[in-house]
Write a protein that holds these residues in place. Sequence first.
Motif, PDB file in Angstrom:
ATOM      1  N   ILE A  30      20.214  75.491  36.584  1.00  0.00           N
ATOM      2  CA  ILE A  30      18.854  76.044  36.668  1.00  0.00           C
ATOM      3  C   ILE A  30      18.568  77.047  35.546  1.00  0.00           C
ATOM      4  N   LYS A  31      19.633  77.656  35.019  1.00  0.00           N
ATOM      5  CA  LYS A  31      19.490  78.595  33.884  1.00  0.00           C
ATOM      6  C   LYS A  31      20.402  78.118  32.761  1.00  0.00           C
ATOM      7  N   PRO A  32      19.975  77.075  32.046  1.00  0.00           N
ATOM      8  CA  PRO A  32      20.879  76.466  31.054  1.00  0.00           C
ATOM      9  C   PRO A  32      21.264  77.422  29.929  1.00  0.00           C
ATOM     10  N   LYS A  33      22.532  77.407  29.586  1.00  0.00           N
ATOM     11  CA  LYS A  33      23.040  78.244  28.494  1.00  0.00           C
ATOM     12  C   LYS A  33      23.312  77.408  27.246  1.00  0.00           C
ATOM     13  N   ALA A  34      22.939  76.130  27.297  1.00  0.00           N
ATOM     14  CA  ALA A  34      23.089  75.238  26.147  1.00  0.00           C
ATOM     15  C   ALA A  34      22.023  74.152  26.290  1.00  0.00           C
ATOM     16  N   ARG A  35      21.801  73.369  25.224  1.00  0.00           N
ATOM     17  CA  ARG A  35      20.788  72.303  25.298  1.00  0.00           C
ATOM     18  C   ARG A  35      21.072  71.401  26.503  1.00  0.00           C
ATOM     19  N   LEU A  36      22.321  71.018  26.648  1.00  0.00           N
ATOM     20  CA  LEU A  36      22.741  70.288  27.847  1.00  0.00           C
ATOM     21  C   LEU A  36      23.638  71.211  28.659  1.00  0.00           C
ATOM     22  N   HIS A  37      23.279  71.447  29.880  1.00  0.00           N
ATOM     23  CA  HIS A  37      24.122  72.283  30.755  1.00  0.00           C
ATOM     24  C   HIS A  37      24.037  71.701  32.165  1.00  0.00           C
ATOM     25  N   PHE A  38      25.127  71.060  32.557  1.00  0.00           N
ATOM     26  CA  PHE A  38      25.202  70.420  33.874  1.00  0.00           C
ATOM     27  C   PHE A  38      26.311  71.063  34.694  1.00  0.00           C
ATOM     28  N   LEU A  39      26.212  70.906  35.982  1.00  0.00           N
ATOM     29  CA  LEU A  39      27.271  71.349  36.887  1.00  0.00           C
ATOM     30  C   LEU A  39      27.824  70.121  37.593  1.00  0.00           C
ATOM     31  N   GLN A  74      25.546  60.929  27.737  1.00  0.00           N
ATOM     32  CA  GLN A  74      24.601  61.855  27.102  1.00  0.00           C
ATOM     33  C   GLN A  74      24.710  61.816  25.572  1.00  0.00           C
ATOM     34  N   GLY A  75      25.631  61.018  25.064  1.00  0.00           N
ATOM     35  CA  GLY A  75      25.753  60.839  23.614  1.00  0.00           C
ATOM     36  C   GLY A  75      26.420  61.989  22.885  1.00  0.00           C
ATOM     37  N   VAL A  76      27.234  62.754  23.593  1.00  0.00           N
ATOM     38  CA  VAL A  76      27.896  63.893  22.940  1.00  0.00           C
ATOM     39  C   VAL A  76      29.432  63.775  22.939  1.00  0.00           C
ATOM     40  N   ALA A  77      29.925  62.583  23.311  1.00  0.00           N
ATOM     41  CA  ALA A  77      31.387  62.428  23.391  1.00  0.00           C
ATOM     42  C   ALA A  77      32.046  62.736  22.046  1.00  0.00           C
ATOM     43  N   ASP A  78      31.404  62.334  20.941  1.00  0.00           N
ATOM     44  CA  ASP A  78      31.999  62.563  19.629  1.00  0.00           C
ATOM     45  C   ASP A  78      31.578  63.892  19.019  1.00  0.00           C
ATOM     46  N   SER A  79      30.335  64.285  19.252  1.00  0.00           N
ATOM     47  CA  SER A  79      29.861  65.547  18.647  1.00  0.00           C
ATOM     48  C   SER A  79      30.488  66.752  19.337  1.00  0.00           C
ATOM     49  N   GLY A  80      30.821  66.615  20.607  1.00  0.00           N
ATOM     50  CA  GLY A  80      31.576  67.673  21.279  1.00  0.00           C
ATOM     51  C   GLY A  80      30.839  68.310  22.436  1.00  0.00           C
ATOM     52  N   TYR A  81      31.639  68.810  23.356  1.00  0.00           N
ATOM     53  CA  TYR A  81      31.091  69.450  24.561  1.00  0.00           C
ATOM     54  C   TYR A  81      32.120  70.416  25.112  1.00  0.00           C
ATOM     55  N   GLN A  82      31.646  71.331  25.921  1.00  0.00           N
ATOM     56  CA  GLN A  82      32.522  72.321  26.529  1.00  0.00           C
ATOM     57  C   GLN A  82      32.583  72.108  28.030  1.00  0.00           C
ATOM     58  N   LEU A  83      33.770  72.299  28.575  1.00  0.00           N
ATOM     59  CA  LEU A  83      33.967  72.248  30.023  1.00  0.00           C
ATOM     60  C   LEU A  83      34.589  73.567  30.430  1.00  0.00           C
ATOM     61  N   HIS A  84      33.982  74.203  31.423  1.00  0.00           N
ATOM     62  CA  HIS A  84      34.704  75.377  31.908  1.00  0.00           C
ATOM     63  C   HIS A  84      34.486  75.689  33.377  1.00  0.00           C
ATOM     64  N   PHE A  85      35.552  76.256  33.937  1.00  0.00           N
ATOM     65  CA  PHE A  85      35.545  76.730  35.312  1.00  0.00           C
ATOM     66  C   PHE A  85      35.543  78.256  35.279  1.00  0.00           C
ATOM     67  N   ASN A  86      34.668  78.870  36.031  1.00  0.00           N
ATOM     68  CA  ASN A  86      34.817  80.290  36.328  1.00  0.00           C
ATOM     69  C   ASN A  86      35.558  80.367  37.656  1.00  0.00           C
TER      70      ASN A  86
END
Length: 105
Positions: A30-39, A74-86
């Motif tokens: 609901i408050k995206p911190k990147a162009r694509l931000h999913f949970l 989403q077409g970002v497999a090669d350009s890169g993405y971040q995964l993180h757990f808090n």
Amino acid sequence: MDCIFCQISKGEIPAEIIYHDKLFVVFKDIKPKARLHFLIVPRRHIVSINDLKLKDAMLAGKMILLARKIARDQGVADSGYQLHFNVGRGAGQLVEHLHLHFMAA
Ligand code: AMP
Ligand code: ZN
């Protein structure tokens, strides 16, 4: 139970769901911190990584493989993405239902 992600999983409150299956629901933050931000959220109520048991290893692995699928879709497999757990309040975990942040520029 008064858990916002359980409520989203059950369709009791709205969210922009981009993927769902028997085990997981994936929706836009609901408050995206990147162009694509999913949970990426397991439907089962698990509070955090701290609460995973050995029997949850398959679920945890599937969560990561689902992140990879989302990246491809989403077409970002090669350009890169971040995964993180808090994990825990001190690390900024506000919602006490396990979720994997997926972010890409
Ligand atoms: P965390 O700080 O790791 O617990 O992340 C919780 C995330 O959930 C934050 O990035 C919030 O913006 C997001 N969030 C909270 N409520 C909602 C909601 N109703 N729909 C979508 N995202 C939400
Ligand atoms: Zn929950």
